[in-house]
Structures are given as structure tokens and as C-alpha cells.
Design an enzyme around this catalytic site. Sequence first.
Site, mmCIF file in Angstrom:
data_model
loop_
_atom_site.group_PDB
_atom_site.id
_atom_site.type_symbol
_atom_site.label_atom_id
_atom_site.label_comp_id
_atom_site.label_asym_id
_atom_site.label_seq_id
_atom_site.Cartn_x
_atom_site.Cartn_y
_atom_site.Cartn_z
ATOM 1 N N LEU A 42 42.909 35.195 44.787
ATOM 2 C CA LEU A 42 43.720 36.290 45.312
ATOM 3 C C LEU A 42 43.044 37.641 45.112
ATOM 4 O O LEU A 42 43.318 38.595 45.843
ATOM 5 C CB LEU A 42 45.093 36.308 44.623
ATOM 6 C CG LEU A 42 45.959 35.058 44.793
ATOM 7 C CD1 LEU A 42 47.230 35.180 43.957
ATOM 8 C CD2 LEU A 42 46.305 34.843 46.260
ATOM 9 N N GLY A 43 42.174 37.730 44.115
ATOM 10 C CA GLY A 43 41.487 38.986 43.836
ATOM 11 C C GLY A 43 40.404 38.774 42.800
ATOM 12 O O GLY A 43 40.405 37.779 42.075
ATOM 13 N N GLY A 45 37.623 41.036 40.016
ATOM 14 C CA GLY A 45 37.116 42.268 39.424
ATOM 15 C C GLY A 45 35.823 42.014 38.684
ATOM 16 O O GLY A 45 35.173 40.980 38.875
ATOM 17 N N PHE A 47 35.268 41.455 35.446
ATOM 18 C CA PHE A 47 35.283 40.398 34.438
ATOM 19 C C PHE A 47 36.468 39.452 34.586
ATOM 20 O O PHE A 47 36.701 38.619 33.722
ATOM 21 C CB PHE A 47 35.276 41.004 33.027
ATOM 22 C CG PHE A 47 36.442 41.911 32.735
ATOM 23 C CD1 PHE A 47 37.647 41.393 32.300
ATOM 24 C CD2 PHE A 47 36.324 43.279 32.886
ATOM 25 C CE1 PHE A 47 38.724 42.222 32.032
ATOM 26 C CE2 PHE A 47 37.398 44.119 32.616
ATOM 27 C CZ PHE A 47 38.598 43.586 32.186
ATOM 28 N N VAL A 50 41.650 36.528 39.847
ATOM 29 C CA VAL A 50 43.048 36.117 39.938
ATOM 30 C C VAL A 50 43.163 35.027 40.994
ATOM 31 O O VAL A 50 42.710 35.200 42.130
ATOM 32 C CB VAL A 50 43.965 37.299 40.299
ATOM 33 C CG1 VAL A 50 45.419 36.824 40.408
ATOM 34 C CG2 VAL A 50 43.845 38.405 39.261
ATOM 35 N N LYS A 65 45.321 34.981 36.023
ATOM 36 C CA LYS A 65 44.220 35.924 35.831
ATOM 37 C C LYS A 65 43.246 35.284 34.848
ATOM 38 O O LYS A 65 43.590 35.042 33.690
ATOM 39 C CB LYS A 65 44.752 37.250 35.285
ATOM 40 C CG LYS A 65 43.699 38.335 35.116
ATOM 41 C CD LYS A 65 44.360 39.630 34.641
ATOM 42 C CE LYS A 65 43.368 40.766 34.509
ATOM 43 N NZ LYS A 65 44.041 42.026 34.068
ATOM 44 N N ASP A 156 48.815 53.708 33.814
ATOM 45 C CA ASP A 156 48.028 53.575 35.049
ATOM 46 C C ASP A 156 48.946 53.352 36.250
ATOM 47 O O ASP A 156 48.686 52.491 37.088
ATOM 48 C CB ASP A 156 47.026 52.428 34.921
ATOM 49 C CG ASP A 156 45.922 52.502 35.984
ATOM 50 O OD1 ASP A 156 45.653 53.606 36.502
ATOM 51 O OD2 ASP A 156 45.324 51.449 36.294
#
Length: 227
Positions: A42-43, A45, A47, A50, A65, A156
Site C-alpha cells: 500500500l505504501g 518509505g 525503512f 505498508v 507496517k 505531525d
Amino acid sequence: ASDDESEDHSGLITFELVRRAVADSESSSEGIGAIYNIGKTLGKGNFATVKRAQHKETGAEVAIKIIDRRSCTNINFVEREITSLGQINHPNCVALLEVCESPSKIYMVTELVMGGTVMDRIIAMDHFSEKESATAMVDVLYAVQYLHDIGVVHRDLKMENLMYASNDPSSPAYNTIKLVDFGFSISHAGGSLKTACGTPATAAPEVLDPYLEFSGGYGPEVDLIRQ
């Protein structure tokens, strides 16, 4: 796992948060693959990745994750995220269901939130009406008030971290917003916070103050600066 992303699967999630050890090999009888059917990404980054997954025993659709310990530059932020999410039980915050840990990876299992971000929906609709904006803000403020009441500061808040629970207009969860990504969050029992963090374009100015360690610091109010 099913590829029908318009379904609302939240009602299937019934198990409580636990932390358990798993083997490094996802496909082994003691690996994460013995508990979940791991689906598509799904995603991704620097490190963490997901992935969508399905709990083998209950059939619950979840998101996992997957954090690579070797690539993660600050494991303390991961532990803070787990600590914060472990305290949270609110309809406007993503739920952490369990944490599985192997020698090389940490698996954070959360509810599956498939409605896209607030930014995605604004772009799709061209703009929000005053009523739609107010409805969205109510959910956001409920989430922030709850977090501050239990002593958690998110640090955030931005439209990319506000997701709709469902992308199915017929679902009761279609207009429900959930606050996600607690990577910069911290438990706050009082006093000043003095860690510079967050997203520069959306963070409160005092969070990014280069002289933060010499200033008076900041508190939970930084979660409201960009509302």
C-alpha cells in the site's frame, strides 16, 4: 486478501493489542505468514513498507507496517509510535491491533483505512464546501482533544495524515476521518517538549526553532497551530 478496496472491513476487527515474537522467515510456521496472508503493498518509505493483509483465523482485513531494523535510523521513534498507539482507542484515530517482532523486523498491525487522505478527496472534489470543511474539522478536533486528554501529542498533523475510513459513498464510514502516522508522537505528562520534528511546511514554528534547546520549548498546543 480481497482486492475490493471499497468495502468497510472495520467491523471484522475484534482482537486486542498484543506483542509477540515471530521468526525472521515470513513463510515459516513461526513467521508472520503463519498469522496473516500478506497482500499487496500500500505504501513504501525509507525503512518501512505498508502492506494489506488478512488475519488467517478471523478473516479481518488489516494493514501491516513492516519496519526493517537494519534500515531504521532511529528505532526510538518506532517505539514511541507503538507506545502512543497502544494507549489509543478512539473512532477518529487509527487502531493498533498488535505488534509482531522478529530479530530483523517489526510488524505493526493496524486497522485497514482505505478512504484516501483528506488531500486526495479535496483534489477529487475540486474543493470542500463550508459544510464539508466543518464536518471534517469536527472529526479532527475530536481526535486531537482525545489525544491531549490521554497525554499524547501527535506533532505531525497535516492533510496527508488525515485519512477517510472508507472510499465507498454508501458506507457509514465514508465521511469518518482517522488520524494516522504517529511516528513523531510522544506521551506528554506535562512540562516542555524540546525535540525539533514534524513536517517543515505544516509544523508549528516553535517545533522547528533552531534554538529550541535554549527556548521555553512547546506543549500540546502545537497540534492546533495549522488547524
